[in-house]
Design a protein around this motif. Structure first.
Motif, short mmCIF file in Angstrom:
data_model
loop_
_atom_site.label_atom_id
_atom_site.label_comp_id
_atom_site.label_asym_id
_atom_site.label_seq_id
_atom_site.Cartn_x
_atom_site.Cartn_y
_atom_site.Cartn_z
N LEU A 6 0.84 -1.20 0.00
CA LEU A 6 0.00 0.00 0.00
C LEU A 6 0.87 1.25 0.00
O LEU A 6 0.63 2.19 -0.76
CB LEU A 6 -0.94 0.00 1.21
N LYS A 7 1.90 1.25 0.82
CA LYS A 7 2.80 2.41 0.90
C LYS A 7 3.52 2.64 -0.43
O LYS A 7 3.57 3.76 -0.93
CB LYS A 7 3.81 2.19 2.03
N GLN A 8 4.03 1.57 -1.04
CA GLN A 8 4.75 1.68 -2.31
C GLN A 8 3.83 2.14 -3.44
O GLN A 8 4.18 3.03 -4.22
CB GLN A 8 5.39 0.34 -2.68
N GLU A 9 2.65 1.51 -3.54
CA GLU A 9 1.74 1.86 -4.62
C GLU A 9 1.17 3.27 -4.44
O GLU A 9 0.95 3.97 -5.43
CB GLU A 9 0.62 0.83 -4.74
N THR A 10 0.97 3.68 -3.20
CA THR A 10 0.49 5.04 -2.94
C THR A 10 1.54 6.05 -3.41
O THR A 10 1.21 7.03 -4.08
CB THR A 10 0.17 5.24 -1.45
N ALA A 11 2.80 5.81 -3.08
CA ALA A 11 3.88 6.71 -3.50
C ALA A 11 3.97 6.77 -5.02
O ALA A 11 4.11 7.85 -5.61
CB ALA A 11 5.21 6.27 -2.90
N GLY A 12 3.86 5.64 -5.67
CA GLY A 12 3.92 5.61 -7.13
C GLY A 12 2.75 6.35 -7.75
O GLY A 12 2.93 7.12 -8.71
N TRP A 13 1.56 6.16 -7.20
CA TRP A 13 0.38 6.83 -7.73
C TRP A 13 0.47 8.34 -7.51
O TRP A 13 0.12 9.12 -8.39
CB TRP A 13 -0.87 6.25 -7.10
N GLU A 14 0.94 8.77 -6.34
CA GLU A 14 1.08 10.20 -6.07
C GLU A 14 2.08 10.84 -7.02
O GLU A 14 1.86 11.96 -7.50
CB GLU A 14 1.45 10.43 -4.60
N SER A 15 3.16 10.15 -7.32
CA SER A 15 4.16 10.65 -8.26
C SER A 15 3.56 10.77 -9.66
O SER A 15 3.76 11.78 -10.36
CB SER A 15 5.37 9.71 -8.27
N TYR A 16 2.83 9.77 -10.07
CA TYR A 16 2.20 9.77 -11.39
C TYR A 16 1.18 10.89 -11.53
O TYR A 16 1.18 11.62 -12.52
CB TYR A 16 1.54 8.41 -11.64
N THR A 17 0.32 11.06 -10.54
CA THR A 17 -0.70 12.10 -10.62
C THR A 17 -0.09 13.50 -10.58
O THR A 17 -0.59 14.41 -11.23
CB THR A 17 -1.79 11.94 -9.53
N ALA A 18 1.00 13.66 -9.83
CA ALA A 18 1.68 14.96 -9.81
C ALA A 18 2.26 15.27 -11.19
O ALA A 18 2.17 16.41 -11.67
CB ALA A 18 2.79 14.97 -8.75
N ALA A 19 2.83 14.27 -11.85
CA ALA A 19 3.38 14.47 -13.19
C ALA A 19 2.27 14.80 -14.19
O ALA A 19 2.42 15.69 -15.03
CB ALA A 19 4.15 13.23 -13.65
N MET A 20 1.15 14.11 -14.09
CA MET A 20 0.01 14.39 -14.98
C MET A 20 -0.53 15.79 -14.74
O MET A 20 -0.83 16.52 -15.70
CB MET A 20 -1.10 13.35 -14.78
N ALA A 21 -0.66 16.18 -13.49
CA ALA A 21 -1.17 17.53 -13.16
C ALA A 21 -0.23 18.59 -13.73
O ALA A 21 -0.69 19.59 -14.29
CB ALA A 21 -1.33 17.68 -11.65
N ALA A 22 1.07 18.37 -13.60
CA ALA A 22 2.04 19.33 -14.14
C ALA A 22 1.91 19.43 -15.65
O ALA A 22 1.93 20.52 -16.22
CB ALA A 22 3.46 18.93 -13.75
N ALA A 23 1.77 18.29 -16.31
CA ALA A 23 1.64 18.29 -17.78
C ALA A 23 0.38 19.00 -18.22
O ALA A 23 0.39 19.76 -19.20
CB ALA A 23 1.64 16.85 -18.29
N LEU A 24 -0.71 18.83 -17.51
CA LEU A 24 -1.98 19.43 -17.90
C LEU A 24 -2.04 20.93 -17.61
O LEU A 24 -2.87 21.63 -18.20
CB LEU A 24 -3.14 18.71 -17.20
N ARG A 25 -1.17 21.43 -16.75
CA ARG A 25 -1.12 22.88 -16.45
C ARG A 25 -0.32 23.68 -17.48
O ARG A 25 -0.41 24.89 -17.54
CB ARG A 25 -0.50 23.10 -15.07
N VAL A 26 0.49 23.01 -18.28
CA VAL A 26 1.38 23.70 -19.22
C VAL A 26 0.54 24.44 -20.27
O VAL A 26 -0.40 23.90 -20.84
CB VAL A 26 2.34 22.70 -19.92
N ARG A 27 0.94 25.70 -20.51
CA ARG A 27 0.29 26.53 -21.53
C ARG A 27 1.17 26.58 -22.78
O ARG A 27 2.40 26.39 -22.67
CB ARG A 27 0.06 27.93 -20.97
N PRO A 28 0.61 26.88 -23.93
CA PRO A 28 1.39 26.87 -25.18
C PRO A 28 2.65 27.73 -25.11
O PRO A 28 3.69 27.36 -25.66
CB PRO A 28 0.41 27.41 -26.22
#
Length: 112
Positions: A87-109
């Motif tokens: 649970l601890k490992q998968e939670t860390a992996g998921w949090e890292s993935y969602t942070a990367a996705m959020a950063a990508a979706l915030r980028v403007r042209p």
């Protein structure tokens, strides 16, 4: 809000999180996932029970028979030490993935 099924690869993590909050029987796990996701995610019983069996077979959860709130015999699941680590490992992996996705979706042209 329309309920959705969990994303591929997240069912085990949701089950582990639900069981980490206290022992639950199978249907209780399903209700707990709905509760902790604000009713946004819906797990089908046809997916839940094979996942519980698989997690138990892998040693992430263990079970014992008990009596449910409606006085029926039910199998109650709880996390093992292996399950807590997973649970601890998968939670860390998921949090890292969602942070990367959020950063990508915030980028403007103009930022590329």
């Amino acid at each position: 809000m329309t309920k959705r099924g969990p994303l591929p690869g997240t069912l085990d993590l949701l089950i582990l999180k639900a069981v980490s909050l206290g022992p639950q029987h199978g249907y209780g796990v399903l209700l707990r996932v709905e509760q902790i996701t604000g009713q946004a995610l819906d797990i089908e019983q046809g997916a839940l029970y094979p996942a519980l069996y698989r997690l138990e077979h892998e040693g992430a959860i263990e079970s014992e028979w008990g009596t449910s709130d409606n006085n029926r015999k039910a199998k109650f699941y709880r996390l093992t030490a292996l399950g807590r680590r997973r649970l601890k490992q998968e939670t860390a992996g998921w949090e890292s993935y969602t942070a990367a996705m959020a950063a990508a979706l915030r980028v403007r042209p103009e930022e590329v």
